[in-house]
Motif scaffolding. Structure first.
Motif, PDB file in Angstrom:
ATOM      1  N   GLY A  61       0.818  -1.214   0.000  1.00 18.94           N
ATOM      2  CA  GLY A  61       0.000   0.000   0.000  1.00 18.94           C
ATOM      3  C   GLY A  61       0.846   1.255   0.000  1.00 18.94           C
ATOM      4  N   TRP A  62       0.379   2.268   0.723  1.00 16.94           N
ATOM      5  CA  TRP A  62       1.093   3.546   0.740  1.00 16.94           C
ATOM      6  C   TRP A  62       0.722   4.364   1.977  1.00 16.94           C
ATOM      7  CZ3 TRP A  62      -2.457   7.415   0.840  1.00 16.94           C
ATOM      8  CH2 TRP A  62      -3.690   7.197   0.231  1.00 16.94           C
ATOM      9  N   VAL A  63       1.527   5.411   2.225  1.00 17.99           N
ATOM     10  CA  VAL A  63       1.304   6.345   3.324  1.00 17.99           C
ATOM     11  C   VAL A  63       1.695   7.740   2.845  1.00 17.99           C
ATOM     12  CG1 VAL A  63       3.608   5.951   4.321  1.00 17.99           C
ATOM     13  CG2 VAL A  63       1.748   6.782   5.788  1.00 17.99           C
ATOM     14  N   ARG A  64       0.985   8.751   3.337  1.00 21.48           N
ATOM     15  CA  ARG A  64       1.330  10.138   2.996  1.00 21.48           C
ATOM     16  C   ARG A  64       0.824  11.086   4.073  1.00 21.48           C
ATOM     17  NH1 ARG A  64      -2.718  11.193  -2.102  1.00 21.48           N
ATOM     18  NH2 ARG A  64      -4.648  10.757  -1.008  1.00 21.48           N
ATOM     19  N   ASN A  65       1.475  12.254   4.151  1.00 18.58           N
ATOM     20  CA  ASN A  65       1.011  13.337   5.018  1.00 18.58           C
ATOM     21  C   ASN A  65      -0.147  14.054   4.340  1.00 18.58           C
ATOM     22  OD1 ASN A  65       3.010  12.901   6.946  1.00 18.58           O
ATOM     23  ND2 ASN A  65       4.391  14.409   6.074  1.00 18.58           N
ATOM     24  N   LEU A  66      -1.093  14.521   5.134  1.00 19.23           N
ATOM     25  CA  LEU A  66      -2.155  15.381   4.631  1.00 19.23           C
ATOM     26  C   LEU A  66      -1.932  16.794   5.151  1.00 19.23           C
ATOM     27  CD1 LEU A  66      -5.305  13.064   5.039  1.00 19.23           C
ATOM     28  CD2 LEU A  66      -3.872  13.429   3.026  1.00 19.23           C
ATOM     29  N   PHE A  70      -3.128   6.467   5.158  1.00 17.39           N
ATOM     30  CA  PHE A  70      -2.535   5.270   4.582  1.00 17.39           C
ATOM     31  C   PHE A  70      -3.610   4.394   3.952  1.00 17.39           C
ATOM     32  CE2 PHE A  70      -3.513   3.950   8.941  1.00 17.39           C
ATOM     33  CZ  PHE A  70      -4.132   2.720   8.748  1.00 17.39           C
ATOM     34  N   GLU A  71      -3.187   3.583   3.013  1.00 17.00           N
ATOM     35  CA  GLU A  71      -3.978   2.470   2.527  1.00 17.00           C
ATOM     36  C   GLU A  71      -3.096   1.246   2.679  1.00 17.00           C
ATOM     37  OE1 GLU A  71      -5.893   2.754  -1.282  1.00 17.00           O
ATOM     38  OE2 GLU A  71      -6.871   4.644  -0.753  1.00 17.00           O
ATOM     39  N   ALA A  72      -3.659   0.189   3.250  1.00 14.75           N
ATOM     40  CA  ALA A  72      -2.896  -1.020   3.540  1.00 14.75           C
ATOM     41  C   ALA A  72      -3.680  -2.238   3.075  1.00 14.75           C
ATOM     42  CB  ALA A  72      -2.621  -1.117   5.037  1.00 14.75           C
ATOM     43  N   GLU A  73      -2.978  -3.165   2.431  1.00 14.78           N
ATOM     44  CA  GLU A  73      -3.618  -4.364   1.901  1.00 14.78           C
ATOM     45  C   GLU A  73      -2.812  -5.600   2.268  1.00 14.78           C
ATOM     46  OE1 GLU A  73      -4.451  -6.040  -2.531  1.00 14.78           O
ATOM     47  OE2 GLU A  73      -5.225  -4.050  -2.081  1.00 14.78           O
ATOM     48  N   LYS A  84       3.579  11.518  -1.907  1.00 15.76           N
ATOM     49  CA  LYS A  84       3.696  12.951  -1.634  1.00 15.76           C
ATOM     50  C   LYS A  84       2.490  13.466  -0.858  1.00 15.76           C
ATOM     51  CE  LYS A  84       6.563  13.909  -5.564  1.00 15.76           C
ATOM     52  NZ  LYS A  84       7.585  14.874  -5.623  1.00 15.76           N
ATOM     53  N   THR A  85       2.705  14.546  -0.123  1.00 17.23           N
ATOM     54  CA  THR A  85       1.655  15.179   0.659  1.00 17.23           C
ATOM     55  C   THR A  85       0.499  15.595  -0.234  1.00 17.23           C
ATOM     56  OG1 THR A  85       3.288  15.974   2.231  1.00 17.23           O
ATOM     57  CG2 THR A  85       1.173  17.107   2.222  1.00 17.23           C
ATOM     58  N   ARG A  86      -0.684  15.404   0.287  1.00 19.94           N
ATOM     59  CA  ARG A  86      -1.877  15.841  -0.436  1.00 19.94           C
ATOM     60  C   ARG A  86      -2.462  17.039   0.270  1.00 19.94           C
ATOM     61  NH1 ARG A  86      -7.073  12.349  -0.275  1.00 19.94           N
ATOM     62  NH2 ARG A  86      -7.857  13.918   1.073  1.00 19.94           N
TER      63      ARG A  86
END
Length: 92
Positions: free
Chosen positions: A32-37, A44-47, A90-92
């Motif tokens: 998955g992935w992780v990012r700062n908001l 994060f999204e985790a699978e 990247k930050t969203r």
């Protein structure tokens, strides 16, 4: 296979929390992935297998120093099954 989207609240930016999340995902064989908001939270999204996702989220809730996790909100989402690794975005 299970996939969750999560938002982590607390002191979780500027303290290495995304790296901690990436390392924790690798320990549990999570993709998955992780990012700062922009609001100071981390998304994060985790699978992975349901038991691995459960342990991953438990570890995320504990956090690491100097982070201070106040809460983690999660929602089940549709698995992609196309993820090959866990990455920082990247930050969203």
């Amino acid at each position: 296979m299970k996939r969750v989207q999560g938002i982590v609240h607390g002191k979780v930016q500027g303290v290495g929390f995304r790296h901690f999340t990436k390392v924790t995902a690798a320990e549990h064989d999570i993709k998955g992935w992780v990012r700062n908001l922009s609001d100071g939270t981390v998304e994060f999204e985790a699978e992975g297998p349901e038991s691995s996702i459960r342990r991953f989220i438990e570890d995320i809730k504990k956090g690491q120093r100097p982070a201070k996790v106040e809460s983690v909100e999660t929602n089940d989402i549709q698995p992609l099954k196309s993820e090959t690794r866990f990455r920082q975005r990247k930050t969203r």
